[in-house]
Design a protein around this motif. Structure first.
Motif, mmCIF file in Angstrom:
data_model
loop_
_atom_site.group_PDB
_atom_site.id
_atom_site.type_symbol
_atom_site.label_atom_id
_atom_site.label_comp_id
_atom_site.label_asym_id
_atom_site.label_seq_id
_atom_site.Cartn_x
_atom_site.Cartn_y
_atom_site.Cartn_z
ATOM 1 N N VAL A 14 0.858 -1.181 0.000
ATOM 2 C CA VAL A 14 0.000 0.000 0.000
ATOM 3 C C VAL A 14 0.886 1.219 0.000
ATOM 4 O O VAL A 14 1.831 1.306 0.763
ATOM 5 C CB VAL A 14 -0.928 0.027 1.231
ATOM 6 N N GLY A 15 0.570 2.205 -0.854
ATOM 7 C CA GLY A 15 1.382 3.412 -0.900
ATOM 8 C C GLY A 15 0.557 4.631 -0.624
ATOM 9 O O GLY A 15 -0.630 4.672 -0.912
ATOM 10 N N GLU A 16 1.174 5.650 -0.065
ATOM 11 C CA GLU A 16 0.489 6.914 0.167
ATOM 12 C C GLU A 16 0.357 7.631 -1.155
ATOM 13 O O GLU A 16 1.328 7.837 -1.852
ATOM 14 C CB GLU A 16 1.288 7.783 1.144
ATOM 15 N N ALA A 17 -0.876 8.005 -1.495
ATOM 16 C CA ALA A 17 -1.063 8.678 -2.763
ATOM 17 C C ALA A 17 -2.462 9.228 -2.857
ATOM 18 O O ALA A 17 -2.999 9.736 -1.901
ATOM 19 C CB ALA A 17 -0.784 7.718 -3.906
ATOM 20 N N THR A 18 -3.059 9.117 -4.033
ATOM 21 C CA THR A 18 -4.370 9.685 -4.256
ATOM 22 C C THR A 18 -5.436 8.888 -3.558
ATOM 23 O O THR A 18 -5.268 7.730 -3.236
ATOM 24 C CB THR A 18 -4.681 9.661 -5.760
ATOM 25 N N GLY A 19 -6.582 9.562 -3.318
ATOM 26 C CA GLY A 19 -7.745 8.813 -2.901
ATOM 27 C C GLY A 19 -8.280 9.141 -1.542
ATOM 28 O O GLY A 19 -9.398 8.770 -1.225
ATOM 29 N N THR A 20 -7.543 9.810 -0.634
ATOM 30 C CA THR A 20 -8.119 10.124 0.657
ATOM 31 C C THR A 20 -7.849 11.557 1.030
ATOM 32 O O THR A 20 -6.989 12.215 0.484
ATOM 33 C CB THR A 20 -7.548 9.232 1.787
ATOM 34 N N ARG A 21 -8.606 11.995 2.009
ATOM 35 C CA ARG A 21 -8.373 13.296 2.596
ATOM 36 C C ARG A 21 -8.200 13.095 4.091
ATOM 37 O O ARG A 21 -8.711 13.823 4.908
ATOM 38 C CB ARG A 21 -9.548 14.221 2.310
ATOM 39 N N GLY A 22 -7.491 12.017 4.444
ATOM 40 C CA GLY A 22 -7.395 11.590 5.827
ATOM 41 C C GLY A 22 -6.451 12.416 6.648
ATOM 42 O O GLY A 22 -5.997 13.488 6.266
ATOM 43 N N GLU A 23 -6.095 11.861 7.810
ATOM 44 C CA GLU A 23 -5.313 12.615 8.771
ATOM 45 C C GLU A 23 -3.821 12.470 8.550
ATOM 46 O O GLU A 23 -3.022 13.080 9.242
ATOM 47 C CB GLU A 23 -5.650 12.115 10.192
ATOM 48 N N ASP A 24 -3.382 11.636 7.606
ATOM 49 C CA ASP A 24 -1.968 11.373 7.417
ATOM 50 C C ASP A 24 -1.317 12.520 6.659
ATOM 51 O O ASP A 24 -0.892 12.394 5.520
ATOM 52 C CB ASP A 24 -1.796 10.060 6.644
ATOM 53 N N VAL A 72 4.548 19.160 -13.442
ATOM 54 C CA VAL A 72 5.537 18.908 -12.393
ATOM 55 C C VAL A 72 5.409 17.457 -11.947
ATOM 56 O O VAL A 72 4.348 17.037 -11.475
ATOM 57 C CB VAL A 72 5.327 19.854 -11.195
ATOM 58 N N ALA A 73 6.480 16.678 -12.108
ATOM 59 C CA ALA A 73 6.451 15.279 -11.708
ATOM 60 C C ALA A 73 6.405 15.186 -10.184
ATOM 61 O O ALA A 73 7.317 15.653 -9.497
ATOM 62 C CB ALA A 73 7.674 14.551 -12.246
ATOM 63 N N ILE A 74 5.326 14.594 -9.658
ATOM 64 C CA ILE A 74 5.111 14.475 -8.215
ATOM 65 C C ILE A 74 5.016 12.992 -7.870
ATOM 66 O O ILE A 74 4.147 12.291 -8.388
ATOM 67 C CB ILE A 74 3.825 15.203 -7.785
ATOM 68 N N SER A 75 5.920 12.520 -7.031
ATOM 69 C CA SER A 75 5.908 11.109 -6.660
ATOM 70 C C SER A 75 4.805 10.854 -5.646
ATOM 71 O O SER A 75 4.544 11.674 -4.771
ATOM 72 C CB SER A 75 7.261 10.701 -6.066
ATOM 73 N N GLY A 79 4.449 5.034 -8.058
ATOM 74 C CA GLY A 79 3.702 5.815 -9.019
ATOM 75 C C GLY A 79 3.998 7.295 -8.946
ATOM 76 O O GLY A 79 4.629 7.784 -8.002
ATOM 77 N N LEU A 80 3.583 7.991 -9.975
ATOM 78 C CA LEU A 80 3.729 9.439 -9.997
ATOM 79 C C LEU A 80 2.685 10.031 -10.915
ATOM 80 O O LEU A 80 2.081 9.346 -11.724
ATOM 81 C CB LEU A 80 5.137 9.860 -10.443
ATOM 82 N N MET A 81 2.490 11.322 -10.749
ATOM 83 C CA MET A 81 1.622 12.102 -11.632
ATOM 84 C C MET A 81 2.356 13.389 -11.957
ATOM 85 O O MET A 81 3.243 13.820 -11.208
ATOM 86 C CB MET A 81 0.271 12.380 -10.960
ATOM 87 N N ALA A 82 1.991 13.996 -13.076
ATOM 88 C CA ALA A 82 2.646 15.237 -13.489
ATOM 89 C C ALA A 82 1.601 16.278 -13.884
ATOM 90 O O ALA A 82 1.472 16.632 -15.056
ATOM 91 C CB ALA A 82 3.616 14.983 -14.643
ATOM 92 N N PRO A 83 0.842 16.779 -12.915
ATOM 93 C CA PRO A 83 -0.177 17.792 -13.210
ATOM 94 C C PRO A 83 0.453 19.142 -13.530
ATOM 95 O O PRO A 83 1.627 19.383 -13.222
ATOM 96 C CB PRO A 83 -0.989 17.852 -11.912
ATOM 97 N N ALA A 84 -0.340 20.015 -14.110
ATOM 98 C CA ALA A 84 0.171 21.287 -14.622
ATOM 99 C C ALA A 84 0.073 22.416 -13.619
ATOM 100 O O ALA A 84 -0.930 22.575 -12.921
ATOM 101 C CB ALA A 84 -0.587 21.676 -15.884
ATOM 102 N N LEU A 85 1.126 23.208 -13.577
ATOM 103 C CA LEU A 85 1.075 24.560 -13.026
ATOM 104 C C LEU A 85 0.807 25.481 -14.207
ATOM 105 O O LEU A 85 1.582 25.509 -15.168
ATOM 106 C CB LEU A 85 2.401 24.928 -12.354
#
Length: 404
Positions: A164-174, A273-276, A281-287
């Motif tokens: 399990v990796g920390e990434a998309t999908g929650t708005r939790g307390e971590d 911007v490449a964000i790990s 995994g990674l994503m590269a959303p736009a500024l």
């Protein structure tokens, strides 16, 4: 009338699943407003509408998987007369026999207090999870497949560890960073692999690199941050991103994307911007419009983008708009990065870590902090001469940090 279609949210995205409509027929919409939430292999993405008008009709229902480019809704633009809604398409009846009863219809999204995507509801039924006890982490608290998997693992722990990796999908307390389930992580890796395979197969890459003296930039950054409150201090990475944007003004053909069989230069500079993502995994959303932003604005927007990427609250335009990508692996100890271009873009800029190296200055050898900058570019669009001019401009800009 304007068609609202399933947008392309990644180089190898061929479809997405509609989670929910954020508007209803008859609602007025303005360009940039969120009209829908779509689930992809990487995240649940908020999709903006790109015209002003009134929602005339929805052609797709929540839970449906929709191919890229398919019309999902009809928008009546300003000044147009209302038209009668087209009847929904007639679906052929399933042929059944007494021994084969018709398959049950997929569960719909609940309209009451409990919000759950159809695929998550079906999964909960299959593995015996009570949705009333599941905490939703999707848009507006909707329950996703990942939430169901997480609830199942708490109720029925797996005998062996699950990746399990920390990434998309929650708005939790971590620290605002979510966790991506093992199945989504696997799908994400497959999507990235497909995009990179396509890139190396179809794009004739050329690679250039240069070493840049960062002494003046690092000294300026230290002095500048001493004048700012801690919450407004700049990271070294924003200097790199802003310098790339300004260098693209001088070599604009690198700020382009392929449309059909032609590369099209973009007037706007939207840097991906490449964000790990934690543990895979990674994503590269736009500024957006980076060249027009001050360093303070850019720092604030970068922090917000990183936070939302890892919390799974990106907008569709942030995934579809990048005109070039920047990756910085300095924090991982990497000194030189030769990246793979992300289609349909035509270039990628990489930075390594800042290291002290012998440097000749005024005839003397001194220790200077330097960084290696690289360019991966599409040889169908530019050549080494133009790429060299870009890196020269990048070098000059980083030696003049007060001008960024």
């Amino acid at each position: 009338m304007a068609d609202f279609v399933m947008p392309i949210l990644g180089a190898d995205m061929d479809s997405g699943t509609l989670i929910e409509w954020k508007k209803k027929p008859g609602d007025r919409v303005a360009k940039g407003e969120i009209i829908a939430v779509v689930e992809t292999d990487k995240a649940a993405i908020e999709i903006e509408v790109f015209t002003n008008g009134v929602v005339q009709q929805f052609l797709v229902q929540p839970g449906e998987t929709v191919p890229v480019g398919k019309v999902m809704a009809v928008i009546r633009e300003e000044g147009e007369q209302a038209q009668p809604a087209a009847p929904p398409p007639i679906k052929p009846a399933l042929m059944t026999t007494p021994s084969q009863p018709p398959a049950p219809a997929p569960p719909a999204v609940e309209a009451g207090r409990l919000k759950v995507s159809p695929s998550a509801k079906q999964l909960a039924l299959e593995i015996g999870v009570d949705l009333a006890l599941v905490r939703g982490t999707g848009p507006d608290g909707a329950i996703t497949r990942e939430d169901v998997h997480r609830a199942a693992s708490l109720t029925h722990p797996s005998p062996s560890p699950v990746a399990v990796g920390e990434a998309t999908g929650t708005r939790g307390e971590d620290k605002g960073e979510g966790r991506v389930s093992a199945d989504r992580q696997a799908r994400m890796r497959q999507t990235i692999a497909a995009a990179m395979t396509r890139s190396k197969r179809e794009i004739p890459h050329y690679y250039l690199g240069t070493t840049i003296d960062m002494g003046r930039a690092m000294a300026w950054l230290k002095e500048e941050n001493s004048k700012r409150p801690v919450t407004d201090r700049l990271l070294y990475g924003v200097l790199l991103i802003k310098a790339v944007a300004l260098a693209l003004r001088e070599v604009p053909e690198l700020n382009a994307v392929w449309k059909g069989t032609e590369p099209v230069q973009s007037d706007a500079i939207h840097i991906g911007v490449a964000i790990s993502l934690r543990q895979g995994g990674l994503m590269a959303p736009a500024l957006h419009h980076v060249d027009a932003q001050s360093l303070t604005e850019l720092m604030r927007n970068l922090q917000d983008l990183v936070k939302r990427t890892r919390a799974g609250t990106l907008r569709g335009s942030e995934l579809s708009d990048p005109t070039i990508t920047v990756t910085n692996l300095g924090e991982q100890g990497v000194e030189t990065v030769f990246g793979v271009i992300y289609p349909p873009q035509v270039a990628l800029v990489g930075f390594g870590k800042v290291v002290d190296r012998p440097w000749v200055e005024a005839g003397q050898v001194v220790a200077r902090p330097v960084v290696t900058a690289t360019l991966s570019a599409d040889h169908r669009v530019t050549d080494g001469h133009r790429g060299g001019l870009f890196l020269a401009a990048l070098d000059r800009l980083l030696r003049e940090p007060s001008q960024l």
